[in-house]
Motif scaffolding. Structure first.
Motif, PDB file in Angstrom:
ATOM      1  N   ASP A 113       0.829  -1.207   0.000  1.00 45.38           N
ATOM      2  CA  ASP A 113       0.000   0.000   0.000  1.00 45.38           C
ATOM      3  C   ASP A 113       0.864   1.257   0.000  1.00 45.38           C
ATOM      4  O   ASP A 113       0.607   2.197  -0.758  1.00 45.38           O
ATOM      5  N   ASN A 114       1.889   1.260   0.835  1.00 46.13           N
ATOM      6  CA  ASN A 114       2.785   2.419   0.874  1.00 46.13           C
ATOM      7  C   ASN A 114       3.532   2.594  -0.443  1.00 46.13           C
ATOM      8  O   ASN A 114       3.703   3.719  -0.925  1.00 46.13           O
ATOM      9  N   LYS A 117       1.083   4.012  -3.033  1.00 49.32           N
ATOM     10  CA  LYS A 117       0.868   5.438  -2.804  1.00 49.32           C
ATOM     11  C   LYS A 117       2.065   6.254  -3.293  1.00 49.32           C
ATOM     12  O   LYS A 117       1.911   7.293  -3.927  1.00 49.32           O
ATOM     13  N   GLY A 120       2.243   6.043  -7.263  1.00 46.38           N
ATOM     14  CA  GLY A 120       1.177   6.777  -7.926  1.00 46.38           C
ATOM     15  C   GLY A 120       0.982   6.335  -9.362  1.00 46.38           C
ATOM     16  O   GLY A 120       0.780   7.158 -10.250  1.00 46.38           O
TER      17      GLY A 120
END
Length: 151
Positions: A113-114, A117, A120
């Protein structure tokens, strides 16, 4: 190999290979662990029996038993009237092992998830692959947790 338990030599050898590879155990640890699986009545095996069964030194048996105890693959106990320490399979190890697997998968989800993010990414193929992999991890976590609740 003299035995205090009734074992099948071929199954025993298969188990030694499998558990040695699966748990990354040295050969004697894999033998001790596999041998203890044949203790179906969970009476326990004493230290001296391992020395005799595997024709190994006291220090080797002791070091390998300690490795298995530290890994929580086995547990030890004493009988009320007995002086000898007995060893048996840790019946709770399934929960310990699969709880650790769940934690690793949850850690991986956080990292993914990190990373997602941070990256992008707008590439639809990459996003779909990420989502599919994420679903796979979540599904496995859910399945393992449900199974552990039943055990």
């Amino acid at each position: 190999m003299p035995s205090t338990l009734h074992i099948d030599e071929e199954i025993f050898q298969d188990m030694v290979r499998f558990y040695g590879e699966t748990f990354n155990l040295p050969p004697l640890s894999a033998k001790i662990y596999s041998y203890l699986i044949f203790d179906f009545e969970r009476k326990g095996i004493c230290f001296d029996d391992f020395i005799q069964i595997f024709s190994a030194s006291k220090s080797s048996v002791s070091a390998n038993l300690n490795l298995l105890l530290n890994a929580e693959l086995i547990r030890d106990f004493n009988t009320i009237n007995g002086r000898k320490r007995l060893f048996m399979i840790n019946d709770n190890y399934i929960n310990i092992r699969f709880s650790a697997i769940i934690n690793k998968m949850k850690q991986e989800l956080l990292i993914l998830d990190n990373l997602q993010k941070f990256r992008g990414c707008a590439n639809e193929t990459d996003v779909n692959r990420f989502l599919i992999y994420r679903q796979l991890l979540n599904k496995n976590i859910e399945t393992i947790e449900e199974t552990l609740d039943k055990i």
